[in-house]
Design a protein around this motif. Sequence first.
Motif, PDB file in Angstrom:
ATOM      1  N   ALA A 122       0.857  -1.191   0.000  1.00 40.56           N
ATOM      2  CA  ALA A 122       0.000   0.000   0.000  1.00 40.56           C
ATOM      3  C   ALA A 122       0.889   1.235   0.000  1.00 40.56           C
ATOM      4  N   ILE A 123       0.507   2.216  -0.796  1.00 43.41           N
ATOM      5  CA  ILE A 123       1.275   3.455  -0.926  1.00 43.41           C
ATOM      6  C   ILE A 123       0.368   4.631  -0.616  1.00 43.41           C
ATOM      7  N   GLN A 124       0.820   5.500   0.277  1.00 40.15           N
ATOM      8  CA  GLN A 124       0.072   6.729   0.564  1.00 40.15           C
ATOM      9  C   GLN A 124       0.541   7.836  -0.363  1.00 40.15           C
ATOM     10  N   VAL A 125      -0.416   8.544  -0.943  1.00 39.04           N
ATOM     11  CA  VAL A 125      -0.128   9.687  -1.808  1.00 39.04           C
ATOM     12  C   VAL A 125      -1.133  10.785  -1.464  1.00 39.04           C
ATOM     13  N   ASP A 126      -0.661  11.991  -1.209  1.00 43.75           N
ATOM     14  CA  ASP A 126      -1.557  13.092  -0.895  1.00 43.75           C
ATOM     15  C   ASP A 126      -2.404  13.465  -2.109  1.00 43.75           C
ATOM     16  N   GLY A 127      -3.585  13.995  -1.835  1.00 45.46           N
ATOM     17  CA  GLY A 127      -4.499  14.363  -2.907  1.00 45.46           C
ATOM     18  C   GLY A 127      -4.292  15.747  -3.472  1.00 45.46           C
ATOM     19  N   ASP A 128      -3.208  16.425  -3.092  1.00 39.50           N
ATOM     20  CA  ASP A 128      -2.977  17.802  -3.533  1.00 39.50           C
ATOM     21  C   ASP A 128      -1.938  17.926  -4.638  1.00 39.50           C
ATOM     22  N   GLY A 129      -1.473  16.789  -5.161  1.00 40.79           N
ATOM     23  CA  GLY A 129      -0.515  16.826  -6.268  1.00 40.79           C
ATOM     24  C   GLY A 129       0.928  16.996  -5.869  1.00 40.79           C
ATOM     25  N   GLN A 130       1.241  16.951  -4.562  1.00 42.55           N
ATOM     26  CA  GLN A 130       2.625  17.162  -4.126  1.00 42.55           C
ATOM     27  C   GLN A 130       3.525  15.961  -4.419  1.00 42.55           C
ATOM     28  N   HIS A 131       2.940  14.770  -4.470  1.00 45.37           N
ATOM     29  CA  HIS A 131       3.745  13.558  -4.566  1.00 45.37           C
ATOM     30  C   HIS A 131       3.763  13.033  -5.992  1.00 45.37           C
ATOM     31  N   ASN A 132       4.949  12.850  -6.523  1.00 42.99           N
ATOM     32  CA  ASN A 132       5.128  12.418  -7.906  1.00 42.99           C
ATOM     33  C   ASN A 132       5.193  10.886  -7.968  1.00 42.99           C
ATOM     34  N   PRO A 133       4.238  10.238  -8.645  1.00 34.81           N
ATOM     35  CA  PRO A 133       4.245   8.768  -8.710  1.00 34.81           C
ATOM     36  C   PRO A 133       5.438   8.195  -9.448  1.00 34.81           C
ATOM     37  N   ALA A 134       6.243   9.033 -10.088  1.00 37.51           N
ATOM     38  CA  ALA A 134       7.457   8.532 -10.729  1.00 37.51           C
ATOM     39  C   ALA A 134       8.408   7.902  -9.704  1.00 37.51           C
ATOM     40  N   TYR A 135       8.243   8.272  -8.428  1.00 40.22           N
ATOM     41  CA  TYR A 135       9.105   7.743  -7.371  1.00 40.22           C
ATOM     42  C   TYR A 135       8.556   6.476  -6.738  1.00 40.22           C
ATOM     43  N   ILE A 136       7.402   6.005  -7.199  1.00 42.67           N
ATOM     44  CA  ILE A 136       6.817   4.810  -6.603  1.00 42.67           C
ATOM     45  C   ILE A 136       7.761   3.619  -6.708  1.00 42.67           C
ATOM     46  N   LYS A 137       8.425   3.483  -7.837  1.00 35.16           N
ATOM     47  CA  LYS A 137       9.349   2.350  -8.013  1.00 35.16           C
ATOM     48  C   LYS A 137      10.458   2.392  -6.975  1.00 35.16           C
TER      49      LYS A 137
END
Length: 232
Positions: free
Chosen positions: A81-96
């Motif tokens: 499970a990955i937490q990501v804020d809903g305001d666009g601050q977190h870039n999913p490119a770093y999920i890996k």
Amino acid sequence: MKILVIVPAFNEEEGLVKVAEQFHGINDVDVLIINDCSKDATSEVGRKLGFNVIDLPCNLGIGGAVQTGYKYAYDNGYDIAIQVDGDGQHNPAYIKDLIKPIKEGRADLVIGSRYLKKEGFQSTFLRRVGINYFSNLIYLLQKKRITDPTSGFRACNRRVIELFSARYPNDYPEPESIVYLLRNNYKTEEVPVVMNERFGGESSINSFKSIYYMIKVTLAIVIDNMRKIGLT
């Protein structure tokens, strides 16, 4: 591996548009919006953008919203499970980068830190004061340096999903949950990430709440840590 992205959202109709743009073309994760009884069109916008949405019947705050996501992840058999804020601050490119230590078995929780390389948006002055304070407090109690203890960009494995689905702090939950994991010998790592400024909406934590939460969370962390040494 089944991977769920949990996006707690309170009045984030603008931010969700940015989140949708960031996740465009990423097909190996499921995205779940937890609408924390928003007063704007967060729910409608989330559905129009193609996200799965859970609408909470009342405002539970960040802790309750995130825990709802963990309950969903546990009940539906997700491995990460990955937490990501809903305001666009977190870039999913770093999920890996977030999930790599988990896949390799090196970590139970991985935190995306903006302070390992100190690139990108470094948060407001008041937030930085709080972040540094909690970093020092965690080091004092657990002898583990976490540079970005309030980061909402985090990934965890199935063990932590199960734990968080049953037990998760309510207010300003990130520092408190880190201490709980460390004192129970869960492996925690940080990886460097670059964060953006908030794309839209308003933070649920203002200056007054920041001070209140610092005091409240400090007491919660100290009391929780005392359980480790048998004082409570």
